[in-house]
Design a protein around this motif. Structure first.
Motif, PDB file in Angstrom:
ATOM      1  N   ASP A 103      72.557  65.527 -13.734  1.00 33.88           N
ATOM      2  CA  ASP A 103      71.119  65.581 -14.029  1.00 33.88           C
ATOM      3  C   ASP A 103      70.814  66.547 -15.162  1.00 33.88           C
ATOM      4  N   ARG A 104      69.911  66.155 -16.069  1.00 36.04           N
ATOM      5  CA  ARG A 104      69.376  67.116 -17.022  1.00 36.04           C
ATOM      6  C   ARG A 104      68.420  68.037 -16.274  1.00 36.04           C
ATOM      7  N   LYS A 105      68.315  69.264 -16.757  1.00 36.66           N
ATOM      8  CA  LYS A 105      67.452  70.227 -16.065  1.00 36.66           C
ATOM      9  C   LYS A 105      66.088  70.276 -16.766  1.00 36.66           C
ATOM     10  N   GLY A 148      59.162  62.154 -14.236  1.00 42.61           N
ATOM     11  CA  GLY A 148      59.800  61.251 -15.194  1.00 42.61           C
ATOM     12  C   GLY A 148      59.153  59.879 -15.119  1.00 42.61           C
ATOM     13  N   ASN A 149      59.144  59.179 -16.233  1.00 44.61           N
ATOM     14  CA  ASN A 149      58.510  57.854 -16.285  1.00 44.61           C
ATOM     15  C   ASN A 149      59.500  56.788 -16.714  1.00 44.61           C
ATOM     16  N   GLY A 150      60.726  56.856 -16.172  1.00 44.81           N
ATOM     17  CA  GLY A 150      61.734  55.836 -16.454  1.00 44.81           C
ATOM     18  C   GLY A 150      62.011  54.978 -15.222  1.00 44.81           C
ATOM     19  N   ASN A 151      62.948  54.062 -15.352  1.00 44.83           N
ATOM     20  CA  ASN A 151      63.268  53.172 -14.227  1.00 44.83           C
ATOM     21  C   ASN A 151      63.883  53.903 -13.042  1.00 44.83           C
ATOM     22  N   VAL A 152      64.580  54.999 -13.315  1.00 41.47           N
ATOM     23  CA  VAL A 152      65.173  55.736 -12.194  1.00 41.47           C
ATOM     24  C   VAL A 152      64.069  56.378 -11.354  1.00 41.47           C
ATOM     25  N   GLY A 192      54.273  61.730 -15.413  1.00 40.34           N
ATOM     26  CA  GLY A 192      54.759  61.460 -16.767  1.00 40.34           C
ATOM     27  C   GLY A 192      54.141  62.473 -17.720  1.00 40.34           C
ATOM     28  N   ARG A 193      54.948  63.042 -18.595  1.00 39.62           N
ATOM     29  CA  ARG A 193      54.368  64.058 -19.486  1.00 39.62           C
ATOM     30  C   ARG A 193      53.551  63.427 -20.606  1.00 39.62           C
ATOM     31  N   ARG A 194      53.699  62.095 -20.773  1.00 37.68           N
ATOM     32  CA  ARG A 194      52.873  61.390 -21.767  1.00 37.68           C
ATOM     33  C   ARG A 194      52.086  60.283 -21.040  1.00 37.68           C
ATOM     34  N   ILE A 199      55.634  54.961 -21.345  1.00 34.36           N
ATOM     35  CA  ILE A 199      56.559  54.856 -20.214  1.00 34.36           C
ATOM     36  C   ILE A 199      57.863  54.168 -20.649  1.00 34.36           C
ATOM     37  N   SER A 200      58.930  54.434 -19.896  1.00 32.95           N
ATOM     38  CA  SER A 200      60.207  53.738 -20.121  1.00 32.95           C
ATOM     39  C   SER A 200      60.525  52.869 -18.898  1.00 32.95           C
ATOM     40  N   MET A 201      59.497  52.249 -18.347  1.00 38.07           N
ATOM     41  CA  MET A 201      59.659  51.444 -17.135  1.00 38.07           C
ATOM     42  C   MET A 201      59.590  49.972 -17.513  1.00 38.07           C
ATOM     43  N   SER A 310      63.626  63.285 -12.473  1.00 35.62           N
ATOM     44  CA  SER A 310      64.274  62.061 -12.950  1.00 35.62           C
ATOM     45  C   SER A 310      64.042  61.967 -14.455  1.00 35.62           C
ATOM     46  N   ILE A 311      64.686  62.876 -15.184  1.00 34.43           N
ATOM     47  CA  ILE A 311      64.390  63.043 -16.611  1.00 34.43           C
ATOM     48  C   ILE A 311      65.615  62.804 -17.478  1.00 34.43           C
ATOM     49  N   GLY A 312      66.579  62.055 -16.951  1.00 34.04           N
ATOM     50  CA  GLY A 312      67.747  61.710 -17.758  1.00 34.04           C
ATOM     51  C   GLY A 312      68.994  62.460 -17.320  1.00 34.04           C
ATOM     52  N   TYR A 313      70.102  62.040 -17.890  1.00 32.09           N
ATOM     53  CA  TYR A 313      71.421  62.502 -17.418  1.00 32.09           C
ATOM     54  C   TYR A 313      72.279  63.034 -18.563  1.00 32.09           C
ATOM     55  N   GLN A 314      73.407  63.634 -18.166  1.00 35.09           N
ATOM     56  CA  GLN A 314      74.377  64.147 -19.145  1.00 35.09           C
ATOM     57  C   GLN A 314      75.784  63.756 -18.729  1.00 35.09           C
ATOM     58  N   GLY A 350      74.802  58.137 -24.697  1.00 33.19           N
ATOM     59  CA  GLY A 350      73.780  58.824 -23.918  1.00 33.19           C
ATOM     60  C   GLY A 350      73.204  57.844 -22.902  1.00 33.19           C
ATOM     61  N   PRO A 351      72.398  58.367 -21.951  1.00 32.17           N
ATOM     62  CA  PRO A 351      72.014  57.569 -20.778  1.00 32.17           C
ATOM     63  C   PRO A 351      70.857  56.606 -21.028  1.00 32.17           C
ATOM     64  N   THR A 352      71.077  55.595 -21.838  1.00 29.53           N
ATOM     65  CA  THR A 352      70.028  54.597 -22.061  1.00 29.53           C
ATOM     66  C   THR A 352      70.621  53.201 -21.991  1.00 29.53           C
TER      67      THR A 352
HETATM   68  P1  NAP Z   1      64.749  57.225 -19.186  1.00 28.85           P
HETATM   69  O1  NAP Z   1      64.409  55.807 -19.210  1.00 28.85           O
HETATM   70  O2  NAP Z   1      65.266  57.869 -20.416  1.00 28.85           O
HETATM   71  O3  NAP Z   1      63.466  58.040 -18.679  1.00 28.85           O
HETATM   72  C1  NAP Z   1      63.442  59.429 -18.655  1.00 28.85           C
HETATM   73  C2  NAP Z   1      62.015  59.895 -18.440  1.00 28.85           C
HETATM   74  O4  NAP Z   1      62.049  61.319 -18.275  1.00 28.85           O
HETATM   75  C3  NAP Z   1      61.077  59.613 -19.620  1.00 28.85           C
HETATM   76  O5  NAP Z   1      59.846  59.162 -19.106  1.00 28.85           O
HETATM   77  C4  NAP Z   1      60.918  60.988 -20.282  1.00 28.85           C
HETATM   78  O6  NAP Z   1      59.680  61.176 -20.898  1.00 28.85           O
HETATM   79  C5  NAP Z   1      61.006  61.883 -19.079  1.00 28.85           C
HETATM   80  N1  NAP Z   1      61.371  63.256 -19.417  1.00 28.85           N
HETATM   81  C6  NAP Z   1      62.440  63.662 -20.134  1.00 28.85           C
HETATM   82  N2  NAP Z   1      62.434  65.009 -20.232  1.00 28.85           N
HETATM   83  C7  NAP Z   1      61.339  65.442 -19.565  1.00 28.85           C
HETATM   84  C8  NAP Z   1      60.787  66.721 -19.302  1.00 28.85           C
HETATM   85  N3  NAP Z   1      61.376  67.820 -19.739  1.00 28.85           N
HETATM   86  N4  NAP Z   1      59.646  66.780 -18.580  1.00 28.85           N
HETATM   87  C9  NAP Z   1      59.042  65.676 -18.124  1.00 28.85           C
HETATM   88  N5  NAP Z   1      59.520  64.428 -18.325  1.00 28.85           N
HETATM   89  C10 NAP Z   1      60.659  64.325 -19.042  1.00 28.85           C
HETATM   90  O7  NAP Z   1      65.859  57.570 -18.098  1.00 28.85           O
HETATM   91  P2  NAP Z   1      66.167  57.025 -16.621  1.00 28.85           P
HETATM   92  O8  NAP Z   1      64.960  56.654 -15.870  1.00 28.85           O
HETATM   93  O9  NAP Z   1      67.077  58.065 -16.081  1.00 28.85           O
HETATM   94  O10 NAP Z   1      67.005  55.704 -16.880  1.00 28.85           O
HETATM   95  C11 NAP Z   1      68.257  55.736 -17.581  1.00 28.85           C
HETATM   96  C12 NAP Z   1      68.586  54.341 -18.100  1.00 28.85           C
HETATM   97  O11 NAP Z   1      68.953  53.501 -17.004  1.00 28.85           O
HETATM   98  C13 NAP Z   1      67.414  53.662 -18.766  1.00 28.85           C
HETATM   99  O12 NAP Z   1      67.851  52.933 -19.864  1.00 28.85           O
HETATM  100  C14 NAP Z   1      66.887  52.757 -17.683  1.00 28.85           C
HETATM  101  O13 NAP Z   1      66.143  51.651 -18.136  1.00 28.85           O
HETATM  102  C15 NAP Z   1      68.161  52.337 -17.002  1.00 28.85           C
HETATM  103  N6  NAP Z   1      67.871  51.896 -15.622  1.00 28.85           N
HETATM  104  C16 NAP Z   1      67.618  50.570 -15.439  1.00 28.85           C
HETATM  105  C17 NAP Z   1      67.302  50.125 -14.166  1.00 28.85           C
HETATM  106  C18 NAP Z   1      67.015  48.657 -13.953  1.00 28.85           C
HETATM  107  O14 NAP Z   1      67.165  47.890 -14.896  1.00 28.85           O
HETATM  108  N7  NAP Z   1      66.616  48.248 -12.769  1.00 28.85           N
HETATM  109  C19 NAP Z   1      67.220  50.998 -13.096  1.00 28.85           C
HETATM  110  C20 NAP Z   1      67.474  52.350 -13.329  1.00 28.85           C
HETATM  111  C21 NAP Z   1      67.795  52.782 -14.610  1.00 28.85           C
HETATM  112  P3  NAP Z   1      59.519  61.086 -22.485  1.00 28.85           P
HETATM  113  O15 NAP Z   1      59.513  59.632 -22.820  1.00 28.85           O
HETATM  114  O16 NAP Z   1      58.237  61.776 -22.754  1.00 28.85           O
HETATM  115  O17 NAP Z   1      60.720  61.790 -23.089  1.00 28.85           O
END
Ligand code: NAP
Length: 436
Positions: A103-105, A148-152, A192-194, A199-201, A310-314, A350-352
């Protein structure tokens, strides 16, 4: 003959093995090495247990493993049992496909309080990852927050919101299912901070929140820009925003005991509580000229005794492999780290991206390898013949794909009604199933 070692048996590792097997035919031996006795990495430990159709891709990986060119060597930890330098001495190319499991911190005060867990930990807990089997996330309070505003973040919120029987057909582990069934959480706030446009959902995942039996999504209509602004979005993102806009028209649904609240323009600045997480202190943000989050100085509290970041991985570091600090991945140029050393998947990019993104990624690196050492050419490396001897000397018993099938059969035989398997979550249990 060429010998290749792929470290990591998740999607990136298997697609690369598939590509190398196609490129080299019978003129290569490909070893997929994994620290766990069971294969598939993210598919087993990361993909949501109620998304079985996504997990079905492992059938394709089975074919790769059973194709004759590829060997699975489980229970072998690179770094602890064998070093990268040793592997590089034994294989024509070593490909790192270890993903980004850390996990990113957030880097805010209070982040280390009990009750704050990273999404890798939380997802690992409900998905049977051995490192997180004892996580025991606090589910006794009424409020949880997911940052966090991603799929995770969506996965985590949905899992917290579902009723027991909504997990039928999933492979959620029994300990998590029982704990979630007893959970007192009624409000799950996704921060979500924005804004909604940022969103990345993805639409399918977001849409699922509209069909939960016990939970209703709540979105503030005032958080959206004027509807004309949606026209500039790419079609997938526009679909997601349409779903959010539709959620915003819902009247509060009292027939559903749980709610999932979307809190946009919300940047956590601190976590507070008496020896454990009790609340998040959040700053209201607005978009700056570049589309980033800019604080407004307005602060407020969000109650939460469980906070999932849930803000990304390393990618973890490996001794001797150059690392890209900012990207949280191995330093590489289009997958190449050094002669004979490559990275694929999240360890490269990276984790995308989705699982499928790893396919072209693995094929591209396989093409580079085939260009550097054309199929038909011979190398001087010994491959698994010598590796097996090394491991034996060190008392490491590698598991094979046949061993995995034995473990899988035991998991399927132990399945609860309505579940495809009862996942074993301890290293010892896996080895016991093999009679080790
Ligand atoms: P992600 O899509 O990169 O989303 C990370 C979120 O964390 C973003 O909304 C980001 O906001 C936010 N964030 C980052 N740093 C932050 C901070 N310091 N404070 C507040 N918010 C912060 O990552 P993920 O959700 O871990 O997903 C990883 C990848 O796996 C993605 O490509 C995802 O689509 C994929 N995945 C797919 C599925 C599926 O298809 N069912 C399921 C799970 C994961 P900002 O945009 O403002 O940076």
């Amino acid at each position: 003959m060429r010998h290749f070692a792929i470290v990591g048996s998740g999607p990136a590792g298997f697609y690369t093995a598939e590509a190398l097997a196609k490129a080299y035919g019978g003129e290569a031996r490909i070893d997929i090495i994994d620290r766990y006795p069971v294969p598939y990495g993210l598919i087993r430990f990361g993909v949501a247990p109620d998304h079985q159709s996504l997990k079905a891709v492992s059938k394709r990986y089975d074919q790769v493993a059973e194709g004759g060119t590829v060997q699975f060597l489980g229970n072998v930890a690179v770094g602890a049992h064998v070093s990268i330098d040793e592997l590089r001495g034994l294989y024509d190319a070593v490909i790192l496909a270890i993903g980004a499991p850390h996990d990113r911190k957030l880097g805010i005060p209070g982040e280390d309080l009990p009750g704050v867990v990273g999404s890798a930990e939380f997802v690992g807990w409900y998905n049977g990852h051995p490192d997180f089997a004892d996580l025991d996330p606090p589910l006794g309070g009424s409020h949880a927050a997911v940052i966090g505003n991603g799929n995770v973040a969506l996965d985590c919120a949905r899992i917290l919101a579902k009723n027991r029987h909504e997990f039928e057909g999933s492979d959620i582990v029994g300990h998590a299912l029982d704990a979630l069934d007893r959970s007192a959480i009624r409000t799950i706030t996704i921060l979500g901070r924005r804004g909604p446009h940022q969103i990345s959902m993805t639409p399918k995942e977001l849409g699922e929140l509209g069909h939960l039996e016990a939970a209703a999504p709540l979105v503030e209509a005032g958080d959206f820009p004027p509807i004309e602004a949606d026209e500039a979005l790419e079609p997938g993102q526009r679909k997601s925003i349409n779903i959010l806009r539709e959620f915003a028209t819902h009247e509060p649904d009292d027939s559903k005991p749980k709610k999932i609240v979307f809190d946009f323009f919300a940047r956590p600045v601190r976590i507070e509580g008496d020896g454990k997480a009790e609340r998040l202190i959040v700053e209201r943000t607005m978009l700056d000229a570049g589309g980033g989050a800019q604080g407004t100085g307005e602060m407020y509290e969000v109650a939460a005794s469980l906070i999932v970041t849930s803000i990304g991985y390393q990618t973890p570091r490996i001794d001797g492999v150059p690392y890209d600090e900012r990207g949280g991945k191995f330093a590489n140029d289009a997958g190449k780290i050094a002669d004979g050393l490559y990275a694929v998947g999240w360890a490269r990019r990276g984790p995308t991206g989705t699982i499928g993104t790893n396919r072209p990624d693995g094929y591209e690196v396989a093409e580079q390898i085939a260009a550097a050492m054309p199929p038909g050419s011979d190398g001087a490396k010994a491959g698994s013949k010598v590796l097996n001897g090394l491991l034996e000397e060190r008392g490491i018993k590698a598991t094979s794909f046949t061993d995995w099938r034995t473990i899988e059969a035991a998991e399927v035989a132990a399945a609860r009604p309505g579940s495809p398997r009862e996942k074993m979550v301890r290293h010892d249990d896996w080895l016991k199933a093999l009679g080790h």
